[in-house]
Design a protein around this motif. Structure first.
Motif, mmCIF file in Angstrom:
data_model
loop_
_atom_site.group_PDB
_atom_site.id
_atom_site.type_symbol
_atom_site.label_atom_id
_atom_site.label_comp_id
_atom_site.label_asym_id
_atom_site.label_seq_id
_atom_site.Cartn_x
_atom_site.Cartn_y
_atom_site.Cartn_z
ATOM 1 N N VAL A 170 65.656 54.846 -1.918
ATOM 2 C CA VAL A 170 67.077 54.797 -2.285
ATOM 3 C C VAL A 170 67.433 56.014 -3.131
ATOM 4 C CG1 VAL A 170 68.900 53.455 -3.418
ATOM 5 C CG2 VAL A 170 67.020 52.284 -2.253
ATOM 6 N N MET A 171 68.554 56.613 -2.761
ATOM 7 C CA MET A 171 69.136 57.684 -3.582
ATOM 8 C C MET A 171 70.379 57.130 -4.260
ATOM 9 S SD MET A 171 70.862 61.301 -2.450
ATOM 10 C CE MET A 171 71.911 62.199 -3.608
ATOM 11 N N TYR A 172 70.349 57.089 -5.594
ATOM 12 C CA TYR A 172 71.523 56.692 -6.367
ATOM 13 C C TYR A 172 72.325 57.956 -6.694
ATOM 14 C CZ TYR A 172 69.141 52.202 -7.081
ATOM 15 O OH TYR A 172 68.518 51.005 -6.899
ATOM 16 N N TYR A 173 73.609 57.905 -6.436
ATOM 17 C CA TYR A 173 74.447 59.081 -6.663
ATOM 18 C C TYR A 173 75.830 58.629 -7.118
ATOM 19 C CZ TYR A 173 76.773 58.049 -2.228
ATOM 20 O OH TYR A 173 77.479 57.442 -1.216
ATOM 21 N N ALA A 174 76.673 59.579 -7.430
ATOM 22 C CA ALA A 174 78.046 59.291 -7.850
ATOM 23 C C ALA A 174 79.002 60.151 -7.042
ATOM 24 C CB ALA A 174 78.223 59.559 -9.346
ATOM 25 N N GLU A 175 80.011 59.512 -6.473
ATOM 26 C CA GLU A 175 81.026 60.226 -5.706
ATOM 27 C C GLU A 175 82.289 59.389 -5.716
ATOM 28 O OE1 GLU A 175 81.413 62.466 -1.395
ATOM 29 O OE2 GLU A 175 80.164 60.693 -1.574
ATOM 30 N N SER A 176 83.433 60.028 -5.961
ATOM 31 C CA SER A 176 84.679 59.278 -6.019
ATOM 32 C C SER A 176 85.063 58.775 -4.644
ATOM 33 C CB SER A 176 85.799 60.164 -6.590
ATOM 34 O OG SER A 176 86.057 61.235 -5.704
ATOM 35 N N THR A 177 85.845 57.699 -4.629
ATOM 36 C CA THR A 177 86.253 57.096 -3.368
ATOM 37 C C THR A 177 87.083 58.042 -2.539
ATOM 38 O OG1 THR A 177 86.255 54.961 -4.468
ATOM 39 C CG2 THR A 177 87.391 55.083 -2.350
ATOM 40 N N SER A 178 87.909 58.852 -3.175
ATOM 41 C CA SER A 178 88.801 59.759 -2.438
ATOM 42 C C SER A 178 88.048 60.907 -1.801
ATOM 43 C CB SER A 178 89.869 60.316 -3.396
ATOM 44 O OG SER A 178 89.253 61.095 -4.413
ATOM 45 N N ARG A 179 86.815 61.119 -2.221
ATOM 46 C CA ARG A 179 85.960 62.215 -1.739
ATOM 47 C C ARG A 179 86.542 63.597 -2.072
ATOM 48 N NH1 ARG A 179 81.647 61.409 0.967
ATOM 49 N NH2 ARG A 179 81.152 59.557 2.152
ATOM 50 N N GLN A 180 87.399 63.651 -3.043
ATOM 51 C CA GLN A 180 87.969 64.938 -3.447
ATOM 52 C C GLN A 180 87.464 65.336 -4.836
ATOM 53 O OE1 GLN A 180 92.189 64.509 -3.129
ATOM 54 N NE2 GLN A 180 92.178 64.371 -0.898
ATOM 55 N N ALA A 181 87.395 64.398 -5.748
ATOM 56 C CA ALA A 181 86.930 64.695 -7.094
ATOM 57 C C ALA A 181 85.466 64.296 -7.213
ATOM 58 C CB ALA A 181 87.773 63.958 -8.136
ATOM 59 N N ILE A 182 84.565 65.229 -7.153
ATOM 60 C CA ILE A 182 83.135 64.959 -7.253
ATOM 61 C C ILE A 182 82.766 64.815 -8.722
ATOM 62 C CG2 ILE A 182 80.825 65.777 -6.699
ATOM 63 C CD1 ILE A 182 82.561 65.078 -4.292
ATOM 64 N N LYS A 183 82.095 63.744 -9.050
ATOM 65 C CA LYS A 183 81.732 63.489 -10.435
ATOM 66 C C LYS A 183 80.294 63.869 -10.753
ATOM 67 C CE LYS A 183 85.028 59.688 -10.983
ATOM 68 N NZ LYS A 183 85.190 58.263 -11.387
ATOM 69 N N CYS A 184 79.529 64.262 -9.760
ATOM 70 C CA CYS A 184 78.101 64.538 -9.994
ATOM 71 C C CYS A 184 77.710 65.760 -9.170
ATOM 72 C CB CYS A 184 77.266 63.327 -9.609
ATOM 73 S SG CYS A 184 75.482 63.570 -9.724
ATOM 74 N N ALA A 185 77.711 66.916 -9.821
ATOM 75 C CA ALA A 185 77.372 68.150 -9.121
ATOM 76 C C ALA A 185 75.929 68.169 -8.623
ATOM 77 C CB ALA A 185 77.642 69.342 -10.030
ATOM 78 N N PRO A 186 74.932 67.705 -9.405
ATOM 79 C CA PRO A 186 73.560 67.679 -8.871
ATOM 80 C C PRO A 186 73.434 66.798 -7.623
ATOM 81 C CG PRO A 186 73.533 67.435 -11.251
ATOM 82 C CD PRO A 186 74.973 67.328 -10.834
ATOM 83 N N CYS A 187 74.268 65.722 -7.586
ATOM 84 C CA CYS A 187 74.211 64.859 -6.396
ATOM 85 C C CYS A 187 74.645 65.624 -5.153
ATOM 86 C CB CYS A 187 75.114 63.647 -6.599
ATOM 87 S SG CYS A 187 74.664 62.604 -8.008
ATOM 88 N N VAL A 188 75.679 66.465 -5.336
ATOM 89 C CA VAL A 188 76.184 67.233 -4.199
ATOM 90 C C VAL A 188 75.121 68.190 -3.691
ATOM 91 C CG1 VAL A 188 77.952 68.867 -3.450
ATOM 92 C CG2 VAL A 188 78.546 67.034 -5.038
ATOM 93 N N ARG A 189 74.375 68.802 -4.588
ATOM 94 C CA ARG A 189 73.321 69.728 -4.161
ATOM 95 C C ARG A 189 72.177 68.985 -3.456
ATOM 96 N NH1 ARG A 189 74.632 72.165 -9.221
ATOM 97 N NH2 ARG A 189 72.928 71.069 -10.291
ATOM 98 N N LEU A 190 71.963 67.722 -3.803
ATOM 99 C CA LEU A 190 70.868 66.963 -3.193
ATOM 100 C C LEU A 190 71.261 66.328 -1.855
ATOM 101 C CD1 LEU A 190 67.952 65.985 -3.549
ATOM 102 C CD2 LEU A 190 68.815 64.023 -4.841
ATOM 103 N N PHE A 191 72.566 66.192 -1.604
ATOM 104 C CA PHE A 191 73.014 65.538 -0.367
ATOM 105 C C PHE A 191 72.389 66.133 0.894
ATOM 106 C CE2 PHE A 191 77.232 63.784 -2.219
ATOM 107 C CZ PHE A 191 76.555 62.652 -2.639
#
Length: 488
Positions: A170-191
């Motif tokens: 399991v990968m736990y991450y944070a991302e807003s529902t609208s998919r416009q405001a990213i709350k976790c930059a490291p998560c984006v790099r790991l995607f």
């Protein structure tokens, strides 16, 4: 006077020897007639002693409100202190526990081979929960957003997802529902890395028991709180087991997200899989108790369809894992009604009654039923038919009475009993239910009267013998008359 009138009616007037002619051919014809009459007469008389079977069906007329079930069953891997017996009606509304006053529980040793409890490793490899295909798709889906999951019939359940597989990454991450405001930059790099790893793992052959998924801690904040996720992104490898959600492997992310690659994630998973599966082939199901239990007794039940079940309960010194309970058993005897037990006591029972009826009274005796895996249980389905076995008593008095009063010769011995038909299947039991050996019985609305009687009534045999004798000598007389000119 009167005597003269009777003398004039005499139809059997003797012929004086002087007016009759004896010949060798006539004597031979008389001898043949006597032999034929004796043979045919003996043949007809043998029909009196020949036993015939009559079967008559009619609606059940027995007034009894109770039915007694006799059983003698050995459970191969269940100690007597954990065995309980109960009865439920077909509507599952009324349960009756069978007291130990009518049942003898006898411990039986395992021939020197003591059973051992299952270890966590054995349970992991031998205990798998079967999940329907549609439900499995829901469990394996990513936890992306509440909005996207509105069409899912069943809510996500991470614990059930883990228990449906051997491993879940399991990968736990944070991302807003609208998919416009990213709350976790490291998560984006790991995607990109994790998405590629997830696609390769879930599409690989032989990886049905290992899955990867993502969980969004923005829309599913409560789940992340329950799992005590304090840092994002977080990579956890869950292994199925009783404490799966508490004991897990964490992939280190503190060294930097840029250092995480698909190859490193694959190596991390492979090492855990190799360590877990290296002894898989050496594990097998085994007995876990040091003794078997033989239950011998009876229970009185209402004369309605129901189920007799044998299952495990917690003992005074040990709480059982019901999921691992093995309910394999051997049936030494199972019958309905007291007649079957009386039938065993009769010394000439097998000679009296046809073999097919004997087999249908105790069709399960001596049979073994085995549950080879966890969460399996033999379920028996029995159709019960009331049967009255009648045996006419053949005696000199009955034969004499049968000459004048045919009904008086019908004196018979009546043995009430029950025949039954049997079907069985080894059922898969849900993980949250206790395996039990079930005997579901249904009572037929008709009863069968099986009568073993004389082949023919005595008065019928007697009249037939007289007819045979008269017919033989009449035919002989005609032959003698026809051949007289040749003989003279």
């Amino acid at each position: 006077g009167a005597m003269r009138r009777f003398r004039d009616l005499d139809a059997f007037r003797p012929v004086d020897v002087e007016y009759s002619d004896a010949s060798p051919s006539g004597g031979m014809l008389t001898l043949v007639a006597l032999v034929c009459a004796a043979v045919l007469g003996a043949w007809e008389f043998s029909a009196l002693l020949y036993e015939d079977v009559d079967t008559v069906l009619q609606l059940d007329s027995a007034p009894d409100q109770k039915l007694r079930i006799y059983f003698n069953i050995t459970f191969h891997d269940l100690a007597c202190q954990y065995l309980t017996i109960g009865v439920r009606d077909s509507l599952q509304t009324n349960r009756m526990n069978v007291g130990r006053g009518t049942v003898d529980f006898t411990p039986i040793g395992h021939d020197g081979a003591a059973g051992t409890p299952y270890t966590d490793e054995e349970i992991f490899h031998l205990d798998h929960e079967e999940v329907q295909e549609e439900r499995m798709k829901e469990l394996e889906a990513d936890w992306e957003s509440v909005e996207a999951d509105k069409g899912v019939a069943t809510k996500h359940d991470l614990a059930k997802t883990v228990n449906a597989h051997d491993f879940v990454f399991v990968m736990y991450y944070a991302e807003s529902t609208s998919r416009q405001a990213i709350k976790c930059a490291p998560c984006v790099r790991l995607f990109p890395v994790f998405d590629k790893f997830e696609a390769q793992l879930n599409a690989g052959e032989g990886t049905d028991r290992v899955k990867a998924l993502r969980l969004n801690c923005v829309d599913y904040a409560m789940e992340c709180l329950v799992q005590n996720v304090t840092r994002l992104p977080a990579l956890r490898l869950y292994k199925r087991g009783p404490d799966a959600m508490k004991t897990y492997d964490v992939y280190p992310t503190r060294s930097g997200i840029r250092n995480i690659t698909v190859e490193k994630l694959t190596d991390f998973l492979s090492q855990r899989l190799m360590k877990t599966y290296e002894r898989k082939d050496a594990l097998a199901h085994h007995e876990q108790f040091t003794e078997s239990c033989r239950a011998d007794g009876h229970v009185d039940v209402a004369k309605v369809p129901g189920t007799l079940h044998f299952e495990a309960v917690h003992g005074p010194e040990l709480n059982l894992n019901f999921a691992l309970t093995n309910i394999s058993h051997t049936i030494h005897h199972l019958s309905f009604g007291a007649g079957a037990m009386n039938l065993h006591a009769l010394p000439f029972a097998r000679r009296w009654y046809p073999e097919e009826y004997w087999k249908n009274i105790n069709p399960l005796d001596g049979q073994e039923f085995v549950a080879a895996e966890f969460h399996e249980a033999p379920h028996h389905y029995i159709k019960v038919v009331a049967t009255y076995l009648k045996k006419q008593q053949i005696s000199l008095v009955n034969i004499i009475l049968g000459i004048f009063m045919p009904d008086a010769s019908q004196n018979s011995h009546v043995l009430p009993t029950y025949q039954m038909t049997h079907q069985v299947r080894v059922a898969r039991v849900p993980h949250h239910e206790t395996p039990s050996a079930r005997f579901s019985y249904d009572l037929s609305a008709v009863e069968s009267h099986v009568t073993i009687r004389w082949g023919r009534d005595f008065y019928d045999v007697l009249t037939t013998i007289l007819s045979v004798v008269g017919g033989v000598f009449s035919v002989a007389s005609l032959i003698a008359s026809a051949t007289r000119p040749l003989r003279t």
